[in-house]
Design a protein around this motif. Structure first.
Motif, PDB file in Angstrom:
ATOM      1  N   LEU A  45     -61.147  43.314 -82.998  1.00 37.46           N
ATOM      2  CA  LEU A  45     -61.791  42.086 -83.173  1.00 37.46           C
ATOM      3  C   LEU A  45     -61.134  40.863 -82.660  1.00 37.46           C
ATOM      4  O   LEU A  45     -61.803  39.878 -82.186  1.00 37.46           O
ATOM      5  N   SER A  46     -59.872  40.686 -83.019  1.00 36.34           N
ATOM      6  CA  SER A  46     -59.015  39.574 -82.381  1.00 36.34           C
ATOM      7  C   SER A  46     -58.890  39.558 -80.770  1.00 36.34           C
ATOM      8  O   SER A  46     -59.098  38.643 -80.234  1.00 36.34           O
ATOM      9  N   GLU A  47     -58.751  40.830 -80.292  1.00 39.50           N
ATOM     10  CA  GLU A  47     -58.755  40.570 -79.049  1.00 39.50           C
ATOM     11  C   GLU A  47     -60.025  40.509 -78.188  1.00 39.50           C
ATOM     12  O   GLU A  47     -60.276  39.860 -77.200  1.00 39.50           O
ATOM     13  N   LYS A  48     -61.145  40.583 -78.845  1.00 42.81           N
ATOM     14  CA  LYS A  48     -62.593  40.570 -78.653  1.00 42.81           C
ATOM     15  C   LYS A  48     -62.799  39.052 -78.640  1.00 42.81           C
ATOM     16  O   LYS A  48     -63.393  38.446 -77.590  1.00 42.81           O
ATOM     17  N   ALA A  49     -62.348  38.371 -79.682  1.00 40.86           N
ATOM     18  CA  ALA A  49     -62.397  36.830 -79.833  1.00 40.86           C
ATOM     19  C   ALA A  49     -61.638  36.235 -78.721  1.00 40.86           C
ATOM     20  O   ALA A  49     -62.222  35.145 -78.369  1.00 40.86           O
TER      21      ALA A  49
ATOM     22  N   TRP B  44     -50.524  40.367 -82.886  1.00 38.95           N
ATOM     23  CA  TRP B  44     -49.799  41.250 -82.133  1.00 38.95           C
ATOM     24  C   TRP B  44     -49.853  40.965 -80.719  1.00 38.95           C
ATOM     25  O   TRP B  44     -48.737  41.068 -79.899  1.00 38.95           O
ATOM     26  N   ASP B  45     -50.757  40.529 -80.153  1.00 39.02           N
ATOM     27  CA  ASP B  45     -50.932  40.058 -78.706  1.00 39.02           C
ATOM     28  C   ASP B  45     -49.860  38.802 -78.299  1.00 39.02           C
ATOM     29  O   ASP B  45     -49.665  38.698 -77.385  1.00 39.02           O
ATOM     30  N   ARG B  46     -49.307  38.413 -79.334  1.00 37.73           N
ATOM     31  CA  ARG B  46     -48.163  37.058 -79.380  1.00 37.73           C
ATOM     32  C   ARG B  46     -46.947  37.608 -79.777  1.00 37.73           C
ATOM     33  O   ARG B  46     -46.090  36.863 -80.092  1.00 37.73           O
TER      34      ARG B  46
ATOM     35  N   LEU C 109     -48.434  41.814 -92.162  1.00 42.45           N
ATOM     36  CA  LEU C 109     -49.871  41.632 -91.936  1.00 42.45           C
ATOM     37  C   LEU C 109     -49.951  40.312 -90.877  1.00 42.45           C
ATOM     38  O   LEU C 109     -50.635  40.314 -90.155  1.00 42.45           O
ATOM     39  N   LEU C 110     -49.052  39.493 -91.032  1.00 43.28           N
ATOM     40  CA  LEU C 110     -49.029  38.475 -90.026  1.00 43.28           C
ATOM     41  C   LEU C 110     -48.648  38.895 -88.439  1.00 43.28           C
ATOM     42  O   LEU C 110     -49.272  38.389 -87.649  1.00 43.28           O
ATOM     43  N   ILE C 111     -47.632  39.798 -88.155  1.00 46.22           N
ATOM     44  CA  ILE C 111     -47.309  40.363 -87.327  1.00 46.22           C
ATOM     45  C   ILE C 111     -48.418  41.302 -86.621  1.00 46.22           C
ATOM     46  O   ILE C 111     -48.792  40.804 -85.392  1.00 46.22           O
ATOM     47  N   ILE C 112     -49.322  41.759 -87.421  1.00 47.40           N
ATOM     48  CA  ILE C 112     -50.469  42.677 -86.715  1.00 47.40           C
ATOM     49  C   ILE C 112     -51.474  41.517 -86.485  1.00 47.40           C
ATOM     50  O   ILE C 112     -52.246  42.057 -85.495  1.00 47.40           O
ATOM     51  N   GLU C 113     -51.883  40.697 -87.404  1.00 48.04           N
ATOM     52  CA  GLU C 113     -52.891  39.806 -87.054  1.00 48.04           C
ATOM     53  C   GLU C 113     -52.616  38.919 -85.595  1.00 48.04           C
ATOM     54  O   GLU C 113     -53.424  38.450 -84.929  1.00 48.04           O
TER      55      GLU C 113
END
Length: 240
Positions: free
Chosen positions: A236-240, A173-175, A167-171
């Motif tokens: 939502l993470s990418e949007k933020a 992902w862009d890093r 889950l931490l990896i997915i949260e």
């Protein structure tokens, strides 16, 4: 004055509840059940474990080395997240029906067809994940997207400790370093250990059909929920 929440706010609340469920520690009953399941797994024929291991290895290789499961391209660029979610929910429903029919059919055929269910169900699961990726606007022809799909799969079917790590990896992902090779042996072990023991009863003549249908429905529902929320987190993470 009545304040109406936006769809994004509703999704954020659903994600918080889902993450809480993913991260919660196993209760006493679950730990006892898992211990009993691990004990019972020692009685499962080596042939069954071998089929699962080989099926997962072939699956991981097929996903990482090519685009075997890539579905037809759809233009979803103009769709809102709510519209994408609805399309994904409908798709999950269709795949659950397919898995139920497949599970009932192989479960009714005894040991040989019951064993055949494991690679067949893996294929259904992976096709679903590729469909969901496309519906959310991600190109599964790209290596990093196929790697993300495997992480979603692992999040759905892994131990408590591995779920937290995945889950931490997915949260983030862009890093994440997408060049790191996936440990397929760990991947298959996690999957094999987390398959509900009820699937093994699918091999028992007389009750296999009912068990296979029920188990496949539950496993596809679990995977679908995980995929939906995994992609929602990323969007939502990418949007933020």
């Amino acid at each position: 004055m009545i304040i109406i929440d936006t769809y994004e706010q509703i999704i954020n609340r659903e994600l918080m509840a889902w993450k809480k469920k993913i991260l919660r520690k196993s209760g006493t009953f679950e730990r006892i059940s898992k211990t009993a399941q691990n004990k019972m797994n020692t009685f499962i024929p080596k042939k069954v474990h071998g089929v699962i291991t080989e099926s997962v290895r072939n699956l991981v290789e097929a996903v990482l080395k090519g685009s075997k499961f890539v579905s037809k391209e759809r233009d979803v660029s103009t769709l809102s997240l709510q519209q994408k979610d609805q399309w994904v929910k409908d798709t999950i429903g269709t795949y659950k029906k397919t898995a139920v029919i497949e599970g009932a059919g192989t479960g009714a055929g005894g040991l040989l067809l019951g064993l055949a269910d494991f690679p067949l169900l893996l294929t259904i699961k992976m096709k679903l994940l590729f469909e969901i990726a496309g519906l959310y606007g991600f190109d599964a022809k790209k290596y990093e997207e196929r790697l993300f799909i495997l992480h979603i799969f692992q999040l759905a079917f892994s131990s408590e400790e591995k779920r937290r790590e995945t889950l931490l990896i997915i949260e983030n992902w862009d890093r994440t370093n997408h060049t790191k090779e996936l440990d397929w042996q760990e991947f298959q072990q996690e999957y094999r250990d987390q398959i509900d023991f009820v699937k093994m009863f699918q091999l028992v003549p007389g009750i296999g059909a009912a068990v296979g249908a029920y188990a496949n429905h539950q496993l596809l529902e679990q995977l679908g929920e995980t995929a939906m929320n995994g992609y929602r987190l990323r969007i939502l993470s990418e949007k933020a």
